[in-house]
Each structure stands twice: as structure tokens, then as C-alpha cells.
Design a protein around this motif. Structure first.
Motif, short mmCIF file in Angstrom:
data_model
loop_
_atom_site.label_atom_id
_atom_site.label_comp_id
_atom_site.label_asym_id
_atom_site.label_seq_id
_atom_site.Cartn_x
_atom_site.Cartn_y
_atom_site.Cartn_z
N LEU A 121 50.71 41.18 19.40
CA LEU A 121 50.85 42.33 20.29
C LEU A 121 49.60 42.56 21.12
N ARG A 122 48.45 42.18 20.59
CA ARG A 122 47.19 42.36 21.33
C ARG A 122 46.92 41.23 22.31
N ARG A 123 47.78 40.23 22.35
CA ARG A 123 47.57 39.12 23.27
C ARG A 123 47.59 39.61 24.71
N PHE A 124 46.68 39.10 25.51
CA PHE A 124 46.52 39.40 26.94
C PHE A 124 45.88 40.76 27.21
N LEU A 125 45.56 41.54 26.16
CA LEU A 125 44.85 42.79 26.39
C LEU A 125 43.39 42.55 26.76
N LYS A 126 42.79 41.51 26.20
CA LYS A 126 41.41 41.18 26.54
C LYS A 126 41.24 40.82 28.02
N PRO A 127 42.12 39.95 28.58
CA PRO A 127 41.99 39.68 30.02
C PRO A 127 42.14 40.94 30.88
N LEU A 128 43.04 41.84 30.48
CA LEU A 128 43.17 43.10 31.23
C LEU A 128 41.90 43.93 31.14
N ASP A 129 41.29 43.94 29.96
CA ASP A 129 40.04 44.67 29.79
C ASP A 129 38.93 44.06 30.65
N MET A 130 38.89 42.73 30.72
CA MET A 130 37.88 42.07 31.54
C MET A 130 38.06 42.40 33.02
N ILE A 131 39.32 42.44 33.47
CA ILE A 131 39.59 42.77 34.87
C ILE A 131 39.17 44.21 35.16
N PRO A 136 35.11 46.69 39.37
CA PRO A 136 34.13 47.54 40.07
C PRO A 136 32.81 46.82 40.33
N LEU A 137 32.39 45.97 39.39
CA LEU A 137 31.14 45.25 39.58
C LEU A 137 31.25 44.24 40.72
N ILE A 138 32.40 43.58 40.81
CA ILE A 138 32.61 42.64 41.92
C ILE A 138 32.61 43.39 43.24
N GLY A 139 33.28 44.56 43.28
CA GLY A 139 33.27 45.36 44.50
C GLY A 139 31.89 45.83 44.87
N LEU A 140 31.10 46.24 43.88
CA LEU A 140 29.72 46.66 44.14
C LEU A 140 28.89 45.48 44.65
N PHE A 141 29.12 44.32 44.08
CA PHE A 141 28.41 43.12 44.54
C PHE A 141 28.71 42.84 46.01
N GLY A 142 29.98 42.99 46.40
CA GLY A 142 30.34 42.80 47.80
C GLY A 142 29.70 43.83 48.70
N THR A 143 29.59 45.07 48.20
CA THR A 143 28.94 46.12 48.99
C THR A 143 27.46 45.81 49.20
N VAL A 144 26.80 45.34 48.15
CA VAL A 144 25.38 45.00 48.28
C VAL A 144 25.20 43.88 49.30
N LEU A 145 26.04 42.88 49.24
CA LEU A 145 25.94 41.78 50.21
C LEU A 145 26.18 42.29 51.63
N GLY A 146 27.18 43.17 51.78
CA GLY A 146 27.46 43.72 53.11
C GLY A 146 26.33 44.56 53.64
N THR A 177 33.74 48.02 47.41
CA THR A 177 33.65 48.91 46.26
C THR A 177 34.93 49.72 46.10
N ALA A 178 35.48 50.20 47.22
CA ALA A 178 36.72 50.97 47.16
C ALA A 178 37.86 50.11 46.61
N VAL A 179 37.94 48.86 47.05
CA VAL A 179 39.00 47.98 46.56
C VAL A 179 38.80 47.68 45.08
N GLY A 180 37.54 47.47 44.68
CA GLY A 180 37.27 47.23 43.27
C GLY A 180 37.70 48.39 42.39
N LEU A 181 37.41 49.61 42.81
CA LEU A 181 37.83 50.79 42.05
C LEU A 181 39.35 50.95 42.06
N ALA A 182 39.97 50.62 43.19
CA ALA A 182 41.42 50.72 43.29
C ALA A 182 42.11 49.76 42.33
N VAL A 183 41.47 48.64 42.06
CA VAL A 183 42.02 47.68 41.09
C VAL A 183 41.73 48.14 39.67
#
Length: 239
Positions: A121-131, A136-146, A177-183
């Protein structure tokens, strides 16, 4: 067909393409993560539906019949449901009537079965947690680059800096960042709900198994009788 009805999907598609173009590879990556998360959520919902997660009525009634001595009726009741809790209880009922099994062995076996079912039952919950955590960190990284690109352009322009160009570069940078939070926000909320359902299923399993061995109905204190011993003695009398 009214051509005007096609304008809305076309406009949305154009908006999506514009978003990907302005956000660059970071927004494309986040969009890919959102698609993966959506697929995982659908997979978990189908799994919960097929395994009967949250359906306890049949197992509760079967356990009551079993504790009252109506073993054949209890097995028939548990076998009539495809819910995970009912199937686990049915397996416990059948194992308790096998010759050569001790209570300790039965407890160890049913613990193994329950742990395996909860792990499934817990299968695939870890990937969802990682996403949920990385979006948000990926979105923040894109903001810093921009922002780096925007200030580099401002430095290159010198005194002839156009504020509108600078503002445009900043809002495009903040877009990631907005897209990262939206995800991350909906994925995190759904993950919490799925995890709560698994924890409730685990608690229900522990409650039913404990009631089976103590001989006490669900929600009532133990009467001191052991359902395993009663089942074995009943089977011996039947022989």
C-alpha cells in the motif's frame, strides 16, 4: 460545429507553449514532474479501490461471528468480500485451524502478511514525497538562474537600463518558483491523504488481529479468552 468552441482549448494550448517558452527547461522539468505525479496518484487511487482500502464492515461482522463460535459463517462472510482487511482475516481464520500450528507461529505469520500488505500500500508514496519536496526547490533554482541573467543584462546595459526590460526578466524568473509551488502544494496534500489512509488501514489490521487472539470484540476490553485456543478446541471436538 461552432468554430468559437475551439478557441478555448487552442488558447490554453498556446498559453501552455508560451509558459514553457518563457520558463525554459526548469518549467519543462516541473511540468514533467507534475505529469508523473498525476500518474502516480491515479495508480494509487485505483489500487486503493481494487484492494478495498477503507472497507471494514465485512471484516468486522466476520470477526464477530468467529468470536461467537460461528466459524463456518465467519469464513463465508470474510470470503464474500474482496477488501484487504477481509482477505487478511480469512487467511488468519484458515491458518488458525491448521494442525501443527502454534499461536506464536500464527502471530508471526500474520504479522509477516500484514507487513507485506502495508508495504504494498505504501508503494509509490516515496516518489510522490520526493516530487512534493523537490518541486519548490527546482522552481527556486530556476528563479535564481533567471535573476542572475536579469542582473547580468542590467550590468551589460550600463546607464541605459530599461526598467521594463528588467521587470520583465524578474517576473519570468519568478515564474519558475510559482510553477514549482503549484506542483508541490496539491501533490503534498494528496500525499498526506494517501498516507493517512494507509495508516488507518494498518491500525485496523492491528486492531482486528489483536481482537482475534484475545477473543474480545472490537472496541471492548479482552475477556481473557483466546480465540485461537477456542478455534483449535472446536476443531478437535469436531474431529
Amino acid at each position: 460545429m461552432n468554430i468559437g468552441t475551439l478557441s478555448l482549448p487552442v488558447d490554453r494550448f498556446d498559453s501552455l507553449l508560451s509558459l514553457l517558452e518563457q520558463g525554459g527547461p526548469v518549467v519543462t522539468l516541473l511540468l514533467g514532474l507534475s505529469i508523473i505525479a498525476g500518474g502516480l496518484v491515479i495508480t494509487k487511487l485505483v489500487q486503493f479501490l481494487r484492494t478495498g482500502v477503507g472497507r471494514y464492515r465485512c471484516s468486522s461482522e466476520a470477526l464477530s461471528l468467529w468470536l461467537s463460535g460461528q466459524r463456518s459463517e465467519a469464513e463465508a462472510m470474510a470470503a464474500s468480500s474482496d477488501a484487504l482487511m477481509a482477505r487478511t482475516l480469512l487467511q488468519l481464520m484458515r491458518a488458525s485451524q491448521k494442525s501443527g500450528w502454534e499461536e506464536r507461529q500464527l502471530k508471526e505469520d500474520i504479522e509477516r502478511v500484514c507487513a507485506r500488505e502495508i508495504l504494498i500500500l505504501r508503494r509509490f508514496l516515496k516518489p510522490l514525497d520526493m516530487i512534493a519536496q523537490t518541486a519548490p526547490l527546482i522552481g527556486l533554482f530556476g528563479t535564481v538562474l533567471g535573476m542572475i541573467e536579469a542582473f547580468q543584462a542590467m550590468q551589460g546595459a550600463g546607464a541605459a537600463v530599461d526598467p521594463s526590460v528588467l521587470a520583465g526578466g524578474i517576473w519570468v524568473a519568478l515564474l519558475t518558483t510559482a510553477v514549482g509551488l503549484a506542483v508541490a502544494i496539491p501533490v503534498s496534500a494528496i500525499l498526506g491523504w494517501l498516507d493517512a489512509r494507509v495508516e488507518r488501514e494498518q491500525a485496523e489490521m492491528e486492531s482486528v488481529v489483536t481482537a482475534f487472539f484475545t477473543g474480545a470484540p472490537l472496541g471492548e476490553p479482552s475477556s481473557g479468552q483466546n480465540a485461537f485456543v477456542l478455534a483449535r478446541s472446536g476443531a478437535a471436538h469436531a474431529l
